[in-house]
Structures are given as structure tokens and as C-alpha cells.
Design a protein around this motif. Structure first.
Motif, short mmCIF file in Angstrom:
data_model
loop_
_atom_site.label_atom_id
_atom_site.label_comp_id
_atom_site.label_asym_id
_atom_site.label_seq_id
_atom_site.Cartn_x
_atom_site.Cartn_y
_atom_site.Cartn_z
N SER A 136 -7.64 -2.79 -23.43
CA SER A 136 -7.42 -1.54 -24.02
C SER A 136 -6.07 -1.18 -23.56
N ASP A 137 -5.67 0.05 -24.30
CA ASP A 137 -4.35 0.54 -24.02
C ASP A 137 -4.54 1.24 -22.62
N ASN A 138 -5.61 1.77 -22.23
CA ASN A 138 -5.73 2.39 -20.65
C ASN A 138 -5.51 1.13 -19.76
N LYS A 139 -5.98 0.14 -20.02
CA LYS A 139 -5.98 -0.98 -18.86
C LYS A 139 -4.46 -1.56 -19.01
N LEU A 140 -3.87 -1.68 -20.03
CA LEU A 140 -2.51 -2.06 -20.14
C LEU A 140 -1.63 -0.94 -19.51
N GLU A 141 -1.83 0.46 -19.55
CA GLU A 141 -1.19 1.55 -18.74
C GLU A 141 -1.51 1.27 -17.46
N ARG A 142 -2.71 1.02 -17.06
CA ARG A 142 -2.84 0.87 -15.52
C ARG A 142 -2.18 -0.16 -14.88
N LEU A 143 -2.11 -1.21 -15.64
CA LEU A 143 -1.52 -2.40 -14.97
C LEU A 143 -0.20 -2.29 -14.81
N TYR A 144 0.48 -1.48 -15.68
CA TYR A 144 1.84 -1.30 -15.84
C TYR A 144 2.22 -0.46 -14.61
N TYR A 145 1.39 0.65 -14.26
CA TYR A 145 1.72 1.78 -13.41
C TYR A 145 1.06 1.18 -11.94
N CYS A 146 0.38 0.18 -11.88
CA CYS A 146 0.03 -0.67 -10.67
C CYS A 146 1.22 -1.34 -9.76
N SER A 147 2.25 -1.49 -10.71
CA SER A 147 3.60 -2.34 -10.22
C SER A 147 4.42 -1.39 -9.78
N ILE A 148 4.00 0.01 -9.85
CA ILE A 148 5.09 1.04 -9.19
C ILE A 148 6.50 0.79 -9.89
N PRO A 149 6.46 0.88 -11.24
CA PRO A 149 7.82 0.53 -12.07
C PRO A 149 8.92 1.99 -11.71
N MET A 150 10.06 1.76 -11.83
CA MET A 150 10.84 3.04 -11.43
C MET A 150 10.98 3.59 -12.94
N TYR A 151 10.41 3.31 -14.08
CA TYR A 151 10.47 3.74 -15.38
C TYR A 151 9.19 4.28 -15.90
N SER A 152 9.20 5.37 -16.61
CA SER A 152 7.77 5.91 -17.02
C SER A 152 7.60 5.17 -18.40
N LEU A 153 6.57 4.75 -18.81
CA LEU A 153 6.02 4.39 -20.07
C LEU A 153 6.84 4.92 -21.34
N PRO A 154 7.01 4.45 -22.42
CA PRO A 154 7.56 5.50 -23.34
C PRO A 154 6.46 6.30 -23.75
N THR A 155 6.99 7.56 -24.57
CA THR A 155 5.86 8.41 -24.92
C THR A 155 5.94 8.48 -26.59
N ASN A 156 6.83 7.66 -27.07
CA ASN A 156 7.07 8.03 -28.49
C ASN A 156 6.35 6.64 -29.36
N ILE A 157 5.82 5.56 -28.58
CA ILE A 157 5.09 4.41 -28.78
C ILE A 157 3.96 4.42 -27.99
N THR A 158 2.81 3.66 -28.70
CA THR A 158 1.89 3.24 -27.60
C THR A 158 2.04 2.17 -26.62
N VAL A 159 1.25 2.04 -25.53
CA VAL A 159 1.57 0.99 -24.50
C VAL A 159 1.47 -0.35 -25.13
N ARG A 160 0.60 -0.37 -25.79
CA ARG A 160 0.49 -1.80 -26.77
C ARG A 160 1.74 -2.05 -27.63
N GLU A 161 2.48 -1.21 -28.12
CA GLU A 161 3.45 -1.35 -28.76
C GLU A 161 4.64 -1.75 -27.68
N PHE A 162 4.67 -1.12 -26.97
CA PHE A 162 5.81 -1.35 -25.82
C PHE A 162 5.73 -2.73 -25.33
#
Length: 114
Positions: A72-98
Motif C-alpha cells: 500500500s501507499d501507506n506502507k511505501l511511505e512508512r518504509l521511506y521515512y523509516c530510513s530517516i531521509p533528509m528529503y520529504s516525499l513529493p506532494t505533487n505525486i503519489t508515493v508509488r509514482e515516486f
């Protein structure tokens, strides 16, 4: 052949975004901008991916492919932020599109669908 799929390969893949060598140069990237997505893909993520041992490369790629297709997009987002990246996910496309955009830059548009 059984594929080894694991959340941790996805988290580790994104984890290099918090270890970026030249923070001052890369800190101004904005992932709402396609050029920035290309920049992190081709100049940060792919370099880290290339340095992985062969078996970890395969497991990482398989896990990313599975994630794009089934999680799910929620899981994709959670996994991205679990890595503590220095960049926020884009807000103009879905996390899956990213994820798909990054996949296409790194794997030269190797088909991500199972």
C-alpha cells in the motif's frame, strides 16, 4: 527460484539519503521537482546500489519491485521515512509514482511489473 523480499532492503535502499556525502550541495533538492528526483536517483541512490554485494543488489531490486506492485501507499511511505531521509516525499505525486520514477532512473526502465 524463490525471491527474498523484505522491508529492510527497501528501508536500507532509502537510507543512503540520510548519509549523503555532500550535504551542503544536496540539501536544496526538492523532490516535487523532477530534476531533483533524477539527481538523487542518478547521483546518490544508484552509486550506493552499485556498491552493494551482488546478492544484496538482487534482494534489494526484488524487494523494491514487490513493494511497487503489492504494498500500500501507506506502507511505501512508512518504509521511506523509516530510513530517516533528509528529503520529504513529493506532494505533487503519489508515493508509488515516486518509487516508480526512481525505479526507472536506476534500473533504466527495466519493467517493474511482476
Amino acid at each position: 527460484m524463490i525471491k527474498k523480499i523484505n522491508d529492510e532492503y527497501v528501508v536500507s535502499f532509502w537510507g543512503v539519503l540520510n548519509e549523503c556525502c555532500d550535504f551542503t550541495e544536496k540539501r536544496d533538492l526538492n523532490l516535487n521537482n523532477e530534476v531533483s528526483i533524477k539527481e538523487i536517483s542518478e547521483n546518490i541512490l544508484i552509486e550506493a546500489y552499485i556498491d552493494l554485494p551482488y546478492d544484496i543488489k538482487i534482494k534489494t531490486k526484488d524487494s523494491l519491485q514487490y513493494a511497487i506492485n503489492y504494498w500500500s501507499d501507506n506502507k511505501l511511505e512508512r518504509l521511506y521515512y523509516c530510513s530517516i531521509p533528509m528529503y520529504s516525499l513529493p506532494t505533487n505525486i503519489t508515493v508509488r509514482e515516486f518509487y516508480i520514477k526512481v525505479w526507472n532512473y536506476i534500473f533504466n526502465k527495466d519493467y517493474y511489473m511482476d
